[in-house]
Enzyme design. Structure first.
Site: not given
Ligand code: NDP
Length: 314
Positions: A138, A141-142
């Site tokens: 992701c 997200c990261d």
């Protein structure tokens, strides 16, 4: 302690666009649905960047914001949204039995499966070992953890292109590792990555091993045409190679295709089990869009409503 048992008319499993849309329709029909969110409340869209193709948001919207809107709309009409994961089912009983978090038993006249799909992984040892230590599925997200650094992303679909573009805004360089000499992504997405000076596309390239002891510091790749191996220094390795449906707990009862997508009776969301309906990505390996998922969520609620009306008249 006495086991918790509850009886509901409509149980919705999953909280993506399909589940919430089913909840909006079922609650407006007075069916008092209970919706369990699953392990990723809001579903895949909560790890998505801007959503530009959902009608009604002319200036785009972020995935988490959109799902928050869906949830509020479902709750406004009386849906009970609960955190919890369906861990097993028994569809031989009537009402059907669904166990939540291995402890709560729900007896449901109708079950609407909207469990969606999850990211696929390459399945190599170094990917598992370094997961969360530089390996991610992701980018949204990261990606932030790798700002100013070099990263690689594997995949050649729309997700990979979208995530590569996203990463290019944060990272100093993005390698796209593509196993063929062409991409599966839509033309517009392909152009976006090809014209991005921070993205370098490596064609016919596969991953041998992700390198690093405590955290990712490189990847060893090979050219599947020439066999030539090489290493590139990166600190983040993003996997964007598609998804698999989250339907494992239903497999003993519900007919599915080889990939695990639930089979529905054409023109409906009915499964092979009476009173069990499937919507969203759990049953759609073709379109897989938020708007199509929402559409089938609506269908599932209407199918359940009709089923309940017949069931009550029996
Ligand atoms: P896709 O299934 O479309 O693409 C998966 C990609 O991963 C393919 O390029 C495939 O390569 C590659 N791949 C699969 N396994 C491996 C492997 N083991 N090693 C290397 N590469 C591998 O998945 P997406 O998640 O990209 O998209 C899913 C759906 O969602 C699509 O319909 C897409 O259009 C849609 N979508 C739409 C977006 C938008 O409109 N904004 C954004 C994101 C997704 P190969 O081609 O060689 O098989």
């Amino acid at each position: 302690m006495k086991p918790e048992i509850e009886k509901v008319k409509v149980l919705i499993i999953g909280s993506g666009p399909a589940g919430y849309t089913a909840a909006i329709y079922a609650s407006r029909a007075g069916l008092s649905p209970v919706l369990y969110t699953g392990g990723q409340p809001g579903g895949q869209l909560t790890i998505t960047n801007d959503v530009e193709n959902y009608p009604g948001y002319p200036n785009s919207v972020t995935g988490p914001e959109m799902m928050e809107d869906f949830r509020k709309q479902a709750e406004r009409f009386g849906t009970q949204v609960r955190y919890g994961l369906a861990t097993s089912v028994d569809f031989t009983t009537k009402p059907h039995t669904v166990i939540i978090d291995e402890q709560v038993t729900i007896h449901a006249d109708t079950v609407l499966i909207s469990t969606g799909a999850s990211a696929k992984w390459l399945g190599i040892e170094s990917e598992t070992r370094l997961n969360g230590k530089g390996v991610s599925a992701c980018a949204v997200c990261d990606g932030f953890f790798f700002r100013g650094q070099e990263v690689a992303i594997i995949g050649a679909g729309d997700t990979a292109c979208e995530e590569a573009s996203y990463l290019s805004n944060i990272c100093s360089k993005v390698y796209m590792l593509i196993r063929k000499d062409e991409m599966r992504a839509s033309q517009i997405m392909q152009k976006r990555v090809m014209n991005n000076p921070k993205i370098e596309i490596l064609w016919n390239t596969e991953t041998d091993e992700i390198l690093g002891d405590e955290e990712v510091n490189g990847v060893r790749i090979f050219n599947n045409k020439t066999g030539e191996k090489s290493e590139i220094a990166i600190s983040g390795f993003f996997v964007a190679i598609g998804h698999q449906p989250n339907t494992g707990i239903f497999k003993d009862y519900i007919h599915m295709d080889d990939a695990g997508y639930i089979k529905t009776i054409p023109g409906s969301t009915k499964t092979n089990v009476e009173g069990v309906f499937a919507c969203g990505d759990a049953q759609d390996n073709i379109y897989r869009q938020a708007v199509t998922a929402a559409g089938t969520g609506c269908m599932a609620a209407l199918d359940a409503e009709r089923y309940l009306a017949e069931f009550e008249n029996d």
